[in-house]
Design a protein around this motif. Structure first.
Motif, PDB file in Angstrom:
ATOM      1  N   LYS A  16       0.701  -0.941   0.040  1.00  0.00           N
ATOM      2  CA  LYS A  16       0.016  -0.069  -0.079  1.00  0.00           C
ATOM      3  C   LYS A  16       0.776   1.102  -0.125  1.00  0.00           C
ATOM      4  O   LYS A  16       1.740   1.361   0.944  1.00  0.00           O
ATOM      5  N   SER A  17       0.669   2.169  -0.954  1.00  0.00           N
ATOM      6  CA  SER A  17       1.490   3.438  -0.943  1.00  0.00           C
ATOM      7  C   SER A  17       1.480   4.187   0.141  1.00  0.00           C
ATOM      8  O   SER A  17       2.442   4.580   0.574  1.00  0.00           O
ATOM      9  N   SER A  18       0.286   4.322   0.777  1.00  0.00           N
ATOM     10  CA  SER A  18      -0.144   5.105   1.823  1.00  0.00           C
ATOM     11  C   SER A  18       0.869   4.639   3.181  1.00  0.00           C
ATOM     12  O   SER A  18       1.422   5.440   3.759  1.00  0.00           O
ATOM     13  N   ALA A  19       1.027   3.070   2.994  1.00  0.00           N
ATOM     14  CA  ALA A  19       1.519   2.751   4.382  1.00  0.00           C
ATOM     15  C   ALA A  19       3.157   2.866   4.101  1.00  0.00           C
ATOM     16  O   ALA A  19       3.694   3.104   5.213  1.00  0.00           O
ATOM     17  N   LYS A  20       3.597   2.749   2.966  1.00  0.00           N
ATOM     18  CA  LYS A  20       5.149   3.091   2.670  1.00  0.00           C
ATOM     19  C   LYS A  20       5.564   4.120   2.980  1.00  0.00           C
ATOM     20  O   LYS A  20       6.824   4.299   3.318  1.00  0.00           O
ATOM     21  N   LYS A  21       4.378   5.396   2.905  1.00  0.00           N
ATOM     22  CA  LYS A  21       5.145   6.767   3.221  1.00  0.00           C
ATOM     23  C   LYS A  21       4.962   6.979   4.640  1.00  0.00           C
ATOM     24  O   LYS A  21       5.714   7.952   4.943  1.00  0.00           O
ATOM     25  N   ARG A  22       4.213   6.295   5.524  1.00  0.00           N
ATOM     26  CA  ARG A  22       3.804   6.837   6.918  1.00  0.00           C
ATOM     27  C   ARG A  22       4.565   5.875   8.000  1.00  0.00           C
ATOM     28  O   ARG A  22       5.005   6.188   8.849  1.00  0.00           O
ATOM     29  N   PHE A  23       4.929   4.513   7.532  1.00  0.00           N
ATOM     30  CA  PHE A  23       5.440   3.651   8.338  1.00  0.00           C
ATOM     31  C   PHE A  23       6.808   2.794   7.945  1.00  0.00           C
ATOM     32  O   PHE A  23       7.025   2.668   6.981  1.00  0.00           O
TER      33      PHE A  23
END
Length: 66
Positions: free
Chosen positions: A7-14
């Motif tokens: 998930k692109s949102s997860a790799k940016k935030r975690f």
């Protein structure tokens, strides 16, 4: 067999530490700092580790970071 996708949102935030814990930025520091206590602002510096139930969800979003 197709590749699993992160998930692109997860790799940016975690990110996952070497011991497998999920590291995230502190919540609650984007705006409205004037109404926060000084102790809250001090304690919310840097990053934090997610709890086990939350980390389990995030690890499902990032299949190659285990």
């Amino acid at each position: 067999m197709p590749k699993m996708k992160t998930k692109s949102s997860a790799k940016k935030r975690f990110k996952v530490s070497a011991t497998g814990k999920v590291i995230a930025g502190q919540a609650g520091k984007r705006h409205g700092m004037i109404k926060r206590h000084k102790k809250f602002i001090r304690d919310a510096r840097g990053t934090t580790t997610l709890s086990e139930p939350d980390a389990k969800i995030i690890k499902g979003f990032m299949p190659y970071d285990r």
